[in-house]
Design a protein around this motif. Sequence first.
Motif, short mmCIF file in Angstrom:
data_model
loop_
_atom_site.label_atom_id
_atom_site.label_comp_id
_atom_site.label_asym_id
_atom_site.label_seq_id
_atom_site.Cartn_x
_atom_site.Cartn_y
_atom_site.Cartn_z
N THR A 47 0.83 -1.21 0.00
CA THR A 47 0.00 0.00 0.00
C THR A 47 0.86 1.25 0.00
O THR A 47 0.56 2.24 -0.69
CB THR A 47 -0.93 0.00 1.21
OG1 THR A 47 -1.68 -1.23 1.25
CG2 THR A 47 -1.89 1.17 1.17
N LYS A 92 -7.41 8.20 -2.22
CA LYS A 92 -8.31 8.10 -1.07
C LYS A 92 -8.54 6.64 -0.70
O LYS A 92 -8.58 6.28 0.50
CB LYS A 92 -9.64 8.79 -1.37
CG LYS A 92 -9.56 10.30 -1.43
CD LYS A 92 -10.92 10.93 -1.71
CE LYS A 92 -10.84 12.45 -1.76
NZ LYS A 92 -12.14 13.07 -2.05
N GLY A 93 -8.70 5.79 -1.71
CA GLY A 93 -8.88 4.38 -1.44
C GLY A 93 -7.65 3.76 -0.78
O GLY A 93 -7.75 2.95 0.15
N GLU A 135 -5.41 5.42 1.02
CA GLU A 135 -5.36 5.96 2.38
C GLU A 135 -6.25 5.16 3.32
O GLU A 135 -5.84 4.80 4.43
CB GLU A 135 -5.81 7.43 2.38
CG GLU A 135 -4.81 8.40 1.80
CD GLU A 135 -5.33 9.82 1.82
OE1 GLU A 135 -6.55 10.00 2.07
OE2 GLU A 135 -4.54 10.75 1.60
N ALA A 136 -7.47 4.88 2.87
CA ALA A 136 -8.39 4.10 3.70
C ALA A 136 -7.84 2.70 3.95
O ALA A 136 -7.94 2.17 5.07
CB ALA A 136 -9.76 4.01 3.03
N ASN A 160 -4.97 2.96 6.51
CA ASN A 160 -5.51 3.21 7.85
C ASN A 160 -6.19 1.96 8.42
O ASN A 160 -6.13 1.72 9.63
CB ASN A 160 -6.51 4.37 7.80
CG ASN A 160 -5.82 5.70 7.62
OD1 ASN A 160 -4.72 5.92 8.12
ND2 ASN A 160 -6.45 6.61 6.88
N TYR A 161 -6.82 1.18 7.56
CA TYR A 161 -7.43 -0.08 8.01
C TYR A 161 -6.36 -1.03 8.54
O TYR A 161 -6.53 -1.64 9.61
CB TYR A 161 -8.19 -0.73 6.86
CG TYR A 161 -8.59 -2.16 7.12
CD1 TYR A 161 -9.65 -2.48 7.96
CD2 TYR A 161 -7.87 -3.20 6.54
CE1 TYR A 161 -10.00 -3.80 8.21
CE2 TYR A 161 -8.22 -4.52 6.78
CZ TYR A 161 -9.28 -4.81 7.61
OH TYR A 161 -9.62 -6.12 7.86
N THR A 208 -10.44 5.50 9.24
CA THR A 208 -10.14 5.45 7.81
C THR A 208 -9.98 6.83 7.18
O THR A 208 -9.41 6.94 6.09
CB THR A 208 -11.26 4.70 7.06
OG1 THR A 208 -12.54 5.30 7.37
CG2 THR A 208 -11.29 3.24 7.48
N ASP A 209 -10.47 7.89 7.85
CA ASP A 209 -10.31 9.23 7.29
C ASP A 209 -9.07 9.94 7.84
O ASP A 209 -8.91 11.15 7.63
CB ASP A 209 -11.56 10.07 7.58
CG ASP A 209 -11.88 10.17 9.07
OD1 ASP A 209 -11.24 9.45 9.87
OD2 ASP A 209 -12.78 10.95 9.44
N THR A 210 -8.18 9.22 8.53
CA THR A 210 -6.94 9.82 9.02
C THR A 210 -6.08 10.25 7.83
O THR A 210 -5.82 9.44 6.94
CB THR A 210 -6.16 8.83 9.89
OG1 THR A 210 -6.98 8.39 10.97
CG2 THR A 210 -4.89 9.47 10.44
#
Length: 426
Positions: free
Chosen positions: A138, A202-203, A205-206, A209-210, A216-218
Amino acid sequence: MKSVLTILISLLLSSGIAVAAEQALIEPLPTLVETALANNPELKSSRARWQMYVAKARQSSSFEDPMLMFKLQNLLVREPLSFGGKDPNTAKVVGISQQLPFWGKRSLREEVAGHEAEAYRFSIEERKLELRWMVKETYYKLYAVDNSLAIVAKNLRIMQDFTTVAESRYAVGQGAQTDILKAGLERSKLLDMQISLQQQRKGLEAGLNYLLSRPTDTPVGQVTDFELPRLALSAAQLKERAEQQRPQLRVLNSQINKSRASHRLARKELWPDFNLSVEYMFRQAAMTDPGYDMFTVGLTFNLPIQRERRAAMIAESNSEATMSTEEIHSLKNNIDYTINDSLSQLERRQRLVELYQGGIIPQAEQTLESSLINYRVGKVDFLSVLDSRVSLFNYERELYESKAEYMMQLARLEAAVGSDLTAQQK
């Protein structure tokens, strides 16, 4: 009207460094990996499962609790509340009994449970490998997307300069209106690509974060540039290291050891278990009987006559051993394939990066510069300038995608081998 010099300076801007500097940098990759290993709930669940089986292993070799017995023996029906003195056979009895498995069963049960717990311990290490791979993959996908966004932003500025030049030539009657329209169309294509890349980021990033078990919006910062590490190990050396360090191989070996111990335990089940008991009888004198106390020692055992059930236990352990052995063969084949394929991909990507950096991109920059100068004086058409710009754009994107793919293939190779290959070469 902008000068040609100003336009050329815009063309030579770096592909994303200025844009990246405007945003915060992402945490270092080792920090992200450690955060994932510390916070991931699946990993915590695996640790708890391992601890559960460790506790079960401690229980497996224990004796059953002894049984304590109190009873009134041979009471008279006509005088049920008379506990002694009326009949010489009446007695108060205290006894204790203990279940004793056949010799060797307890140690084998402990061995079976120990190998099972060991398999879960190594499965935790395998899950850590997978988690490291996913975080790294990622991370480097973010690197490729970030640089693609920077290249798109740079090309949007370039297209604005192209539009200005086309408008200036059209204003003095040296250019065509279609050049302005083509420049606008190319700019729209870049904006469309920018939107797609932003959504892709954005995907990612989510997803990161997961893996780190945080909201997930960090926000996730920019990924810094890096040099490609060189891998000095051969395929044979990597296979040898995988044999020694890959946790999943140890999981399967533990399962084989468990099935072998289960086989020996199943054969032990053909022998009986025992129950040892001791009883003490308190008696009172009655009639001519002096009422001496008495005791009883007894030994009972089960009759292991259910041969079909025990034969099924032996067959189960044999099948489990065969299954784990074949899984080891399959895993080794997969490891061999992954090593060879990853080494091939690493070599290919390494050579592509060197080719782009050392030859193709500098030549494409010179071609674009020359096309723009010639368009300025009317020696080439606007389409040639756009083709040169598109070629440079694609080469720059392929450079960063090749660098990201190199690092993702290296992470895949580390997961197959079971160790951090870059850290051990420093």
